[in-house]
Design a protein around this motif. Structure first.
Motif, PDB file in Angstrom:
ATOM      1  N   GLY A 189      70.936  -7.122  27.358  1.00 20.83           N
ATOM      2  CA  GLY A 189      71.481  -8.717  27.493  1.00 20.83           C
ATOM      3  C   GLY A 189      71.436  -8.103  29.684  1.00 20.83           C
ATOM      4  N   GLY A 190      71.534  -7.386  30.671  1.00 18.41           N
ATOM      5  CA  GLY A 190      71.653  -7.276  31.623  1.00 18.41           C
ATOM      6  C   GLY A 190      70.324  -7.800  32.617  1.00 18.41           C
ATOM      7  N   VAL A 191      69.121  -6.763  31.760  1.00 13.84           N
ATOM      8  CA  VAL A 191      68.245  -7.771  32.101  1.00 13.84           C
ATOM      9  C   VAL A 191      67.818  -8.946  31.721  1.00 13.84           C
ATOM     10  N   ALA A 192      68.303  -9.238  30.684  1.00 13.61           N
ATOM     11  CA  ALA A 192      68.628 -11.100  30.346  1.00 13.61           C
ATOM     12  C   ALA A 192      68.560 -11.562  31.088  1.00 13.61           C
ATOM     13  N   ARG A 193      70.352 -11.536  31.647  1.00  3.17           N
ATOM     14  CA  ARG A 193      70.319 -11.906  33.205  1.00  3.17           C
ATOM     15  C   ARG A 193      69.988 -12.163  34.573  1.00  3.17           C
ATOM     16  N   LEU A 194      69.053 -11.263  34.225  1.00  5.32           N
ATOM     17  CA  LEU A 194      69.256 -10.719  35.564  1.00  5.32           C
ATOM     18  C   LEU A 194      67.686 -11.541  35.305  1.00  5.32           C
ATOM     19  N   LEU A 195      67.025 -11.529  34.706  1.00  2.00           N
ATOM     20  CA  LEU A 195      65.538 -12.492  33.888  1.00  2.00           C
ATOM     21  C   LEU A 195      65.948 -13.389  34.663  1.00  2.00           C
ATOM     22  N   HIS A 197      67.896 -15.562  35.917  1.00  2.00           N
ATOM     23  CA  HIS A 197      67.820 -15.888  37.189  1.00  2.00           C
ATOM     24  C   HIS A 197      67.122 -16.434  38.259  1.00  2.00           C
ATOM     25  N   ASP A 198      66.295 -15.325  37.841  1.00  2.00           N
ATOM     26  CA  ASP A 198      64.575 -15.788  38.777  1.00  2.00           C
ATOM     27  C   ASP A 198      63.958 -16.998  37.328  1.00  2.00           C
ATOM     28  N   GLY A 199      64.588 -17.871  37.043  1.00  2.00           N
ATOM     29  CA  GLY A 199      64.302 -19.076  35.888  1.00  2.00           C
ATOM     30  C   GLY A 199      62.856 -17.996  34.991  1.00  2.00           C
ATOM     31  N   ALA A 200      62.847 -16.658  34.194  1.00  2.00           N
ATOM     32  CA  ALA A 200      62.165 -16.711  33.132  1.00  2.00           C
ATOM     33  C   ALA A 200      61.929 -16.997  31.884  1.00  2.00           C
ATOM     34  N   LYS A 201      61.136 -17.369  31.375  1.00  2.00           N
ATOM     35  CA  LYS A 201      61.274 -17.980  29.288  1.00  2.00           C
ATOM     36  C   LYS A 201      61.993 -16.997  28.885  1.00  2.00           C
ATOM     37  N   LEU A 202      62.875 -16.834  28.464  1.00  3.09           N
ATOM     38  CA  LEU A 202      63.819 -15.707  27.682  1.00  3.09           C
ATOM     39  C   LEU A 202      63.497 -15.999  25.759  1.00  3.09           C
ATOM     40  N   THR A 203      62.941 -14.837  25.002  1.00  8.82           N
ATOM     41  CA  THR A 203      63.400 -15.078  23.165  1.00  8.82           C
ATOM     42  C   THR A 203      63.689 -13.528  23.390  1.00  8.82           C
ATOM     43  N   LEU A 204      64.995 -13.899  22.679  1.00  9.28           N
ATOM     44  CA  LEU A 204      66.435 -12.999  22.144  1.00  9.28           C
ATOM     45  C   LEU A 204      66.826 -11.974  20.788  1.00  9.28           C
ATOM     46  N   ALA A 214      74.451 -16.390  21.135  1.00  8.22           N
ATOM     47  CA  ALA A 214      75.511 -16.511  22.146  1.00  8.22           C
ATOM     48  C   ALA A 214      74.699 -16.820  23.384  1.00  8.22           C
ATOM     49  N   LEU A 215      73.507 -15.490  23.830  1.00 10.67           N
ATOM     50  CA  LEU A 215      73.543 -15.660  24.877  1.00 10.67           C
ATOM     51  C   LEU A 215      72.168 -16.107  25.154  1.00 10.67           C
ATOM     52  N   ALA A 216      71.302 -16.225  24.096  1.00  6.98           N
ATOM     53  CA  ALA A 216      70.151 -17.140  23.937  1.00  6.98           C
ATOM     54  C   ALA A 216      70.452 -18.738  24.918  1.00  6.98           C
ATOM     55  N   SER A 217      71.842 -19.154  24.134  1.00 12.34           N
ATOM     56  CA  SER A 217      72.217 -20.428  24.351  1.00 12.34           C
ATOM     57  C   SER A 217      72.819 -20.542  25.716  1.00 12.34           C
ATOM     58  N   LEU A 219      71.679 -18.929  28.009  1.00 13.57           N
ATOM     59  CA  LEU A 219      70.478 -18.653  29.200  1.00 13.57           C
ATOM     60  C   LEU A 219      69.141 -19.803  28.845  1.00 13.57           C
ATOM     61  N   ASP A 220      69.472 -20.758  28.011  1.00 12.13           N
ATOM     62  CA  ASP A 220      69.349 -21.271  27.979  1.00 12.13           C
ATOM     63  C   ASP A 220      66.816 -20.789  26.845  1.00 12.13           C
ATOM     64  N   GLY A 221      67.519 -20.269  26.232  1.00 13.38           N
ATOM     65  CA  GLY A 221      65.958 -19.053  25.851  1.00 13.38           C
ATOM     66  C   GLY A 221      66.364 -18.887  24.270  1.00 13.38           C
ATOM     67  N   GLU A 222      65.249 -19.070  23.502  1.00 11.25           N
ATOM     68  CA  GLU A 222      64.893 -19.183  21.838  1.00 11.25           C
ATOM     69  C   GLU A 222      65.957 -17.711  21.366  1.00 11.25           C
ATOM     70  N   PHE A 223      66.141 -17.636  19.769  1.00 14.37           N
ATOM     71  CA  PHE A 223      66.412 -16.665  19.568  1.00 14.37           C
ATOM     72  C   PHE A 223      65.083 -16.058  18.891  1.00 14.37           C
ATOM     73  N   ALA A 224      65.249 -15.084  18.083  1.00 16.78           N
ATOM     74  CA  ALA A 224      64.197 -14.720  16.714  1.00 16.78           C
ATOM     75  C   ALA A 224      65.091 -13.582  15.848  1.00 16.78           C
ATOM     76  N   ALA A 225      64.689 -13.362  15.161  1.00 15.94           N
ATOM     77  CA  ALA A 225      65.116 -13.219  14.202  1.00 15.94           C
ATOM     78  C   ALA A 225      65.259 -11.127  14.591  1.00 15.94           C
ATOM     79  N   PRO A 226      65.697 -10.263  14.391  1.00 11.83           N
ATOM     80  CA  PRO A 226      65.605  -8.875  14.614  1.00 11.83           C
ATOM     81  C   PRO A 226      63.834  -8.735  13.425  1.00 11.83           C
ATOM     82  N   ASP A 227      63.843  -8.667  12.660  1.00 14.03           N
ATOM     83  CA  ASP A 227      61.833  -8.903  11.955  1.00 14.03           C
ATOM     84  C   ASP A 227      61.010  -9.869  12.336  1.00 14.03           C
ATOM     85  N   ALA A 228      61.337 -10.423  13.390  1.00 15.59           N
ATOM     86  CA  ALA A 228      59.920 -11.660  14.420  1.00 15.59           C
ATOM     87  C   ALA A 228      59.821 -10.933  16.055  1.00 15.59           C
TER      88      ALA A 228
END
Ligand code: NAD
Length: 354
Positions: A189-195, A197-204, A214-217, A219-228
């Motif tokens: 979660g901490g890594v996601a927030r730091l990235l 902040h720098d404008g990285a594109k995230l899939t969580l 909730a975190l994906a939304s 941080l403007d990222g995407e969600f992926a299922a655990p098996d994906a």
């Protein structure tokens, strides 16, 4: 039956102690791999293991990892680790934590403990009532070093991902770099927030899917299922949940040129580092990139021992050295053709005199 000290995971541990306290119900294993550089430092894991042999294997691998991690982080600490064996329905009582504190104290400073999976800051406070050989305790004041190591681990991984992106992709920034994060707990979660902040594109992704969504939304990222998550096409796959995910099948599924994350013991076995290299994937050795937390824990402990205030800037300075160590490993790997995990192991073994 083979004696466990002939198993490869034993790897010449200095001490493996089984602790059983009938009154409290504590069953724990404390492992000290090497005290060559100083007292064995490493956290305590509270976990339910289906078989006792799983607990022994885990503590031995984690303890050796701490020897390597502390050595590569330039700390005057050896490697140790403890596991408390939880029931299937885990109940962590004050009595269990007290008995564990007594067991740590009996080692008279050869082992220094802190948090790991399943153990909170409050649990360490309880352990500290029985022994002074403990770190990761709450701190007061913004400039004080110490406390929960998770955010410091996240900071080191963030620096390490930036170094990997520079090394492999030739980019100076992580802006628009796509990072897929497995596990968004304290570290991920901490890594996601730091990235973010720098404008990285995230899939969580997380087995706690609601939290990941909730975190994906947020941080403007995407969600992926655990098996994906391991098959997501991205620039960096960042494992921040549990270990041994880089096995034959996991590596075959990866669609990323970089693997850089905080989970301990990511490679299921040694040959998997070479398998990553054979696929052209840059791997950040886990115990090098995830040393931020132990840097904080060790500095907190050493300052407390010396009775000096611990400056958070010193901790940050040491964490900022993680990318340089990774770069040294990758350059050696590039020039020798030896996989990065094996290069790191050799460097660490040299430092601990093995
Ligand atoms: P944590 O318990 O806070 O977070 C782990 C997260 O992973 C949880 O949210 C959990 O739901 C999730 N998870 C578990 N299995 C998963 C799966 N199969 N797929 C997706 N998500 C899954 O733990 P943490 O402190 O963030 O530690 C994460 C990893 O980093 C662990 O391997 C730990 O040993 C390692 N590590 C932590 C630190 C630290 O300072 N906390 C330091 C070094 C290494």
């Amino acid at each position: 039956m083979t004696a466990f000290w002939t198993e490869p995971d034993f790897d010449d541990h200095e001490l493996v102690q089984l602790v059983h306290d009938r009154a409290s119900g504590l069953t724990a294993i404390i492992a000290l791999h090497s005290t060559h550089l100083g007292p064995g430092a490493g956290g305590t894991r509270f976990w339910h293991y289906p078989e006792p042999k799983d607990a022994i294997r885990d503590v031995l691998r984690l303890s050796r990892g701490m020897s390597y991690k502390n050595a590569m982080a330039g700390l005057p600490m050896g490697g140790g680790k403890a596991v408390i064996l939880a029931d299937k329905d885990p109940s962590k009582t004050p009595e269990i934590l007290s008995a564990f504190g007594d067991a740590v104290d009996a080692l008279d400073g050869r082992y220094v403990t802190a948090e790991d999976v399943g153990i909170s800051e409050a649990d360490m406070v309880a352990v500290s009532q029985r022994t002074r050989f403990v770190s990761g305790l709450p701190v007061s004041g913004e400039d004080a070093a110490g406390g929960d190591p998770g955010p410091f681990t996240a900071m080191g991984i963030y620096h390490g991902i930036k170094a990997a992106v520079q090394h492999k992709l030739g980019k100076d920034s992580v802006e628009n770099v796509h990072v897929a994060i497995q596990g968004i707990g304290s570290v991920g979660g901490g890594v996601a927030r730091l990235l973010a902040h720098d404008g990285a594109k995230l899939t969580l992704s997380d087995i706690n899917e609601d939290r990941a969504k909730a975190l994906a939304s947020e941080l403007d990222g995407e969600f992926a299922a655990p098996d994906a998550i391991m098959g997501v096409q991205c620039d960096v796959f960042s494992p921040n949940a549990l270990g041994a995910i880089l096995d034959d099948e996991g590596i075959a599924r990866l669609d990323a040129p970089i693997v850089a994350g905080g989970a301990n013991n990511q490679l299921a076995r040694q040959g998997h580092g070479q398998m990553l290299a054979d696929r052209g994937i840059l791997y950040a050795p886990d115990y090098v990139i995830n040393a931020g937390g132990i840097i904080s824990v060790a500095m907190e402990y050493l300052c407390k021992k010396d009775g000096t205030p611990c400056d958070i800037n010193e901790v940050r300075k040491r964490i900022a050295q993680i990318p340089g160590r990774l770069e040294e490993i990758w350059q050696e790997s590039d020039s020798s053709g030896v996989s990065s995990d094996a290069v790191a192991d050799r460097m660490a073994q040299k430092l601990i005199g093995r």
